[in-house]
Write a protein that holds these residues in place. Sequence first.
Motif, PDB file in Angstrom:
ATOM      1  N   LEU A 115       0.828  -1.205   0.000  1.00  0.00           N
ATOM      2  CA  LEU A 115       0.000   0.000   0.000  1.00  0.00           C
ATOM      3  C   LEU A 115       0.867   1.261   0.000  1.00  0.00           C
ATOM      4  O   LEU A 115       0.551   2.241  -0.683  1.00  0.00           O
ATOM      5  N   GLN A 116       1.949   1.225   0.750  1.00  0.00           N
ATOM      6  CA  GLN A 116       2.846   2.380   0.812  1.00  0.00           C
ATOM      7  C   GLN A 116       3.434   2.699  -0.557  1.00  0.00           C
ATOM      8  O   GLN A 116       3.442   3.859  -0.993  1.00  0.00           O
ATOM      9  N   HIS A 117       3.906   1.667  -1.255  1.00  0.00           N
ATOM     10  CA  HIS A 117       4.505   1.898  -2.569  1.00  0.00           C
ATOM     11  C   HIS A 117       3.446   2.293  -3.607  1.00  0.00           C
ATOM     12  O   HIS A 117       3.687   3.194  -4.427  1.00  0.00           O
ATOM     13  N   PHE A 118       2.295   1.627  -3.596  1.00  0.00           N
ATOM     14  CA  PHE A 118       1.246   1.963  -4.556  1.00  0.00           C
ATOM     15  C   PHE A 118       0.759   3.401  -4.347  1.00  0.00           C
ATOM     16  O   PHE A 118       0.488   4.120  -5.306  1.00  0.00           O
ATOM     17  N   LYS A 119       0.673   3.811  -3.089  1.00  0.00           N
ATOM     18  CA  LYS A 119       0.254   5.192  -2.808  1.00  0.00           C
ATOM     19  C   LYS A 119       1.264   6.187  -3.352  1.00  0.00           C
ATOM     20  O   LYS A 119       0.902   7.231  -3.902  1.00  0.00           O
TER      21      LYS A 119
END
Length: 236
Positions: A115-119
């Motif tokens: 989620l951190q990278h996709f965000k």
Amino acid sequence: AIAAARKKELDKAQALALEAARLLPREGRAQQLLGDIAVAQGRPKESLGHFQKAQSLNPDYFGSYLGAGIASYKLGDRAAAATAFERSAQLLPTAAAAYYLGAIARDRGDRAVALQHFKAAAGSGSTYGNEAAEEYVRLDLPENPGNYVAALVQTDATGKAYVIIENRAPVALANIVVTPVLVDANGRVLQQGSAVQIRGPVPAGERASAAISTGNLTAEQLRFLKARVESARLAQ
């Protein structure tokens, strides 16, 4: 060579890049371009040699690490891909590196890191950014459907009640399940009705509605009838 590659004239681009590499054998960008062309032509294994040579010639340029990461990812070597993407992102953060790092974390079951990278990638507005935004919603939606669907209850002139939903996700949603709930003045749930499903698909930014039963609720009680979003899925 770069101009030809942008026009998808890959054979011409390869010939020009080879000539550039011959004329400037210490220029890493020519080797990187040859690697990018090999990946685009479906030869990721062959591309790695070009990317490695580009890294040795110009170790502080992000592009060859990004290319090597994509090639390694396509070859199924997630460990090598992650190392290359991380180095690429250290030199210059890009949506592409963030997207692939998110995909690698997702595949190993690390939801929080994914989620951190996709965000990080989602705000770029690029193709990778759009794909990252969709992947972010896909991972987050099961646990936080209310972050992507707004819901309320309205009545018409005859007193018939409807639940109105708005899709606030960047992608189309379907199978949206909402439960009408009666709350008191402090927002505490007093009772709930039967869940309703809006099959959709409901495009991003669009609204949809479904009739609900209000039983014997008075007009005063209808003022305190809310809608709770239970679940939703990405439209296929």
